[in-house]
Design a protein around this motif. Structure first.
Motif, PDB file in Angstrom:
ATOM      1  N   SER A 133      44.151 -35.429  20.284  1.00  0.00           N
ATOM      2  CA  SER A 133      44.883 -34.191  19.973  1.00  0.00           C
ATOM      3  C   SER A 133      44.884 -33.903  18.479  1.00  0.00           C
ATOM      4  CB  SER A 133      46.328 -34.275  20.482  1.00  0.00           C
ATOM      5  OG  SER A 133      46.359 -34.322  21.879  1.00  0.00           O
ATOM      6  N   ALA A 134      45.138 -34.938  17.677  1.00  0.00           N
ATOM      7  CA  ALA A 134      45.174 -34.769  16.221  1.00  0.00           C
ATOM      8  C   ALA A 134      43.788 -34.397  15.690  1.00  0.00           C
ATOM      9  CB  ALA A 134      45.671 -36.047  15.557  1.00  0.00           C
ATOM     10  N   ALA A 135      42.743 -35.059  16.178  1.00  0.00           N
ATOM     11  CA  ALA A 135      41.391 -34.796  15.694  1.00  0.00           C
ATOM     12  C   ALA A 135      40.953 -33.374  16.031  1.00  0.00           C
ATOM     13  CB  ALA A 135      40.408 -35.807  16.285  1.00  0.00           C
ATOM     14  N   VAL A 136      41.197 -32.941  17.262  1.00  0.00           N
ATOM     15  CA  VAL A 136      40.816 -31.590  17.678  1.00  0.00           C
ATOM     16  C   VAL A 136      41.570 -30.553  16.852  1.00  0.00           C
ATOM     17  CG1 VAL A 136      40.973 -29.935  19.589  1.00  0.00           C
ATOM     18  CG2 VAL A 136      40.076 -32.235  20.007  1.00  0.00           C
ATOM     19  N   ARG A 137      42.866 -30.734  16.695  1.00  0.00           N
ATOM     20  CA  ARG A 137      43.677 -29.794  15.915  1.00  0.00           C
ATOM     21  C   ARG A 137      43.208 -29.743  14.463  1.00  0.00           C
ATOM     22  NH1 ARG A 137      48.327 -32.549  15.819  1.00  0.00           N
ATOM     23  NH2 ARG A 137      47.670 -33.452  13.854  1.00  0.00           N
ATOM     24  N   ASP A 138      43.023 -30.905  13.851  1.00  0.00           N
ATOM     25  CA  ASP A 138      42.657 -30.966  12.438  1.00  0.00           C
ATOM     26  C   ASP A 138      41.279 -30.377  12.168  1.00  0.00           C
ATOM     27  OD1 ASP A 138      45.095 -32.139  11.980  1.00  0.00           O
ATOM     28  OD2 ASP A 138      44.291 -34.156  11.605  1.00  0.00           O
ATOM     29  N   ILE A 139      40.291 -30.661  13.030  1.00  0.00           N
ATOM     30  CA  ILE A 139      38.947 -30.140  12.779  1.00  0.00           C
ATOM     31  C   ILE A 139      38.927 -28.627  12.933  1.00  0.00           C
ATOM     32  CG2 ILE A 139      37.862 -30.317  15.069  1.00  0.00           C
ATOM     33  CD1 ILE A 139      36.251 -31.481  11.818  1.00  0.00           C
ATOM     34  N   GLU A 140      39.676 -28.089  13.895  1.00  0.00           N
ATOM     35  CA  GLU A 140      39.746 -26.634  14.067  1.00  0.00           C
ATOM     36  C   GLU A 140      40.345 -25.969  12.827  1.00  0.00           C
ATOM     37  OE1 GLU A 140      41.874 -25.865  17.698  1.00  0.00           O
ATOM     38  OE2 GLU A 140      40.071 -26.117  18.929  1.00  0.00           O
ATOM     39  N   VAL A 141      41.388 -26.561  12.271  1.00  0.00           N
ATOM     40  CA  VAL A 141      42.034 -26.006  11.080  1.00  0.00           C
ATOM     41  C   VAL A 141      41.105 -26.100   9.869  1.00  0.00           C
ATOM     42  CG1 VAL A 141      43.908 -26.394   9.429  1.00  0.00           C
ATOM     43  CG2 VAL A 141      44.391 -26.414  11.878  1.00  0.00           C
ATOM     44  N   LEU A 142      40.456 -27.241   9.693  1.00  0.00           N
ATOM     45  CA  LEU A 142      39.618 -27.443   8.505  1.00  0.00           C
ATOM     46  C   LEU A 142      38.356 -26.598   8.491  1.00  0.00           C
ATOM     47  CD1 LEU A 142      39.965 -31.261   7.952  1.00  0.00           C
ATOM     48  CD2 LEU A 142      40.617 -29.462   6.370  1.00  0.00           C
ATOM     49  N   ILE A 143      37.678 -26.474   9.636  1.00  0.00           N
ATOM     50  CA  ILE A 143      36.413 -25.734   9.617  1.00  0.00           C
ATOM     51  C   ILE A 143      36.564 -24.317  10.155  1.00  0.00           C
ATOM     52  CG2 ILE A 143      35.049 -27.844   9.738  1.00  0.00           C
ATOM     53  CD1 ILE A 143      34.428 -27.148  12.655  1.00  0.00           C
ATOM     54  N   GLY A 144      37.719 -24.007  10.732  1.00  0.00           N
ATOM     55  CA  GLY A 144      37.979 -22.650  11.195  1.00  0.00           C
ATOM     56  C   GLY A 144      37.178 -22.238  12.412  1.00  0.00           C
ATOM     57  N   LYS A 145      36.813 -23.200  13.250  1.00  0.00           N
ATOM     58  CA  LYS A 145      36.044 -22.912  14.460  1.00  0.00           C
ATOM     59  C   LYS A 145      36.714 -23.558  15.662  1.00  0.00           C
ATOM     60  CE  LYS A 145      31.794 -22.447  11.888  1.00  0.00           C
ATOM     61  NZ  LYS A 145      30.433 -22.897  11.677  1.00  0.00           N
ATOM     62  N   GLU A 146      36.501 -22.947  16.824  1.00  0.00           N
ATOM     63  CA  GLU A 146      37.119 -23.413  18.073  1.00  0.00           C
ATOM     64  C   GLU A 146      36.392 -24.637  18.622  1.00  0.00           C
ATOM     65  OE1 GLU A 146      37.647 -21.705  22.616  1.00  0.00           O
ATOM     66  OE2 GLU A 146      37.120 -20.342  20.997  1.00  0.00           O
ATOM     67  N   SER A 147      37.156 -25.607  19.095  1.00  0.00           N
ATOM     68  CA  SER A 147      36.541 -26.796  19.685  1.00  0.00           C
ATOM     69  C   SER A 147      36.430 -26.637  21.197  1.00  0.00           C
ATOM     70  CB  SER A 147      37.345 -28.049  19.352  1.00  0.00           C
ATOM     71  OG  SER A 147      38.524 -28.069  20.107  1.00  0.00           O
ATOM     72  N   GLU A 148      35.494 -27.367  21.759  1.00  0.00           N
ATOM     73  CA  GLU A 148      35.333 -27.441  23.217  1.00  0.00           C
ATOM     74  C   GLU A 148      36.101 -28.640  23.749  1.00  0.00           C
ATOM     75  OE1 GLU A 148      32.661 -25.400  25.341  1.00  0.00           O
ATOM     76  OE2 GLU A 148      33.714 -24.209  23.843  1.00  0.00           O
ATOM     77  N   GLY A 149      36.436 -29.579  22.868  1.00  0.00           N
ATOM     78  CA  GLY A 149      37.167 -30.782  23.265  1.00  0.00           C
ATOM     79  C   GLY A 149      36.514 -32.024  22.703  1.00  0.00           C
ATOM     80  N   ALA A 150      37.085 -33.162  23.023  1.00  0.00           N
ATOM     81  CA  ALA A 150      36.573 -34.447  22.552  1.00  0.00           C
ATOM     82  C   ALA A 150      35.535 -34.972  23.532  1.00  0.00           C
ATOM     83  CB  ALA A 150      37.708 -35.449  22.396  1.00  0.00           C
ATOM     84  N   THR A 151      34.496 -35.588  22.999  1.00  0.00           N
ATOM     85  CA  THR A 151      33.472 -36.193  23.845  1.00  0.00           C
ATOM     86  C   THR A 151      33.510 -37.715  23.784  1.00  0.00           C
ATOM     87  OG1 THR A 151      31.818 -36.074  22.103  1.00  0.00           O
ATOM     88  CG2 THR A 151      31.952 -34.202  23.615  1.00  0.00           C
ATOM     89  N   ALA A 152      34.230 -38.265  22.806  1.00  0.00           N
ATOM     90  CA  ALA A 152      34.352 -39.718  22.678  1.00  0.00           C
ATOM     91  C   ALA A 152      35.563 -40.045  21.818  1.00  0.00           C
ATOM     92  CB  ALA A 152      33.103 -40.314  22.042  1.00  0.00           C
ATOM     93  N   VAL A 153      36.173 -41.188  22.110  1.00  0.00           N
ATOM     94  CA  VAL A 153      37.254 -41.717  21.269  1.00  0.00           C
ATOM     95  C   VAL A 153      37.124 -43.239  21.273  1.00  0.00           C
ATOM     96  CG1 VAL A 153      38.944 -41.666  23.158  1.00  0.00           C
ATOM     97  CG2 VAL A 153      39.736 -41.752  20.798  1.00  0.00           C
ATOM     98  N   LEU A 154      37.056 -43.815  20.064  1.00  0.00           N
ATOM     99  CA  LEU A 154      36.849 -45.253  19.929  1.00  0.00           C
ATOM    100  C   LEU A 154      37.833 -45.844  18.924  1.00  0.00           C
ATOM    101  CD1 LEU A 154      32.992 -45.014  19.503  1.00  0.00           C
ATOM    102  CD2 LEU A 154      34.166 -45.812  21.543  1.00  0.00           C
ATOM    103  N   PRO A 155      38.448 -46.988  19.256  1.00  0.00           N
ATOM    104  CA  PRO A 155      39.311 -47.640  18.264  1.00  0.00           C
ATOM    105  C   PRO A 155      38.454 -48.267  17.169  1.00  0.00           C
ATOM    106  CG  PRO A 155      39.153 -48.999  20.231  1.00  0.00           C
ATOM    107  CD  PRO A 155      38.405 -47.727  20.517  1.00  0.00           C
ATOM    108  N   THR A 156      38.964 -48.247  15.943  1.00  0.00           N
ATOM    109  CA  THR A 156      38.288 -48.885  14.808  1.00  0.00           C
ATOM    110  C   THR A 156      39.311 -49.746  14.076  1.00  0.00           C
ATOM    111  OG1 THR A 156      38.817 -47.155  13.197  1.00  0.00           O
ATOM    112  CG2 THR A 156      36.809 -46.837  14.519  1.00  0.00           C
ATOM    113  N   GLU A 157      38.864 -50.469  13.072  1.00  0.00           N
ATOM    114  CA  GLU A 157      39.790 -51.274  12.278  1.00  0.00           C
ATOM    115  C   GLU A 157      40.756 -50.386  11.510  1.00  0.00           C
ATOM    116  OE1 GLU A 157      37.892 -54.207   9.848  1.00  0.00           O
ATOM    117  OE2 GLU A 157      36.586 -54.836  11.486  1.00  0.00           O
TER     118      GLU A 157
END
Length: 107
Positions: free
Chosen positions: A15-39
């Protein structure tokens, strides 16, 4: 080193990634295609409508890799791929997209 799940859930990270990328680049997202935990937290891949066309089947889409910290705050993003809606994306064994100059060439 063992990677432990971050305090933010995968759903909250998406949710945070989709919201943030839409705000930063000003384009509509289709949704997430992957989510992976990292360090550091999470890496979320978001599909975005990069350039709208008529008909919509001619739209250009892009994949963005969004890196979030343990609290779900964006650390970075980058566009990793751009392609026409409905086109197949072939993936190498390492999980990285392959960009072919001639997509009709035998494999």
């Amino acid at each position: 080193m063992v990677v432990h799940p971050p305090p933010v859930s995968a759903a909250a990270a998406v949710s945070a990634a989709v919201r943030d990328i839409e705000v930063l680049i000003g384009k509509e997202s289709e949704g997430a295609t992957a989510v992976l935990p990292t360090e550091e937290g999470w890496m979320v891949e978001v599909e975005v409508v990069d350039d709208r066309h008529i008909p919509p089947s001619a739209d250009m889409l892009a994949l963005y890799e969004v890196v979030l910290d343990l609290d779900g705050e964006m650390l970075s993003y980058r566009r990793t791929r751009r392609f026409r809606r409905g086109s197949a994306i072939r993936v190498a064994d390492e999980g990285l997209p392959i960009d072919d100059e001639d997509e009709d060439a035998p494999q």
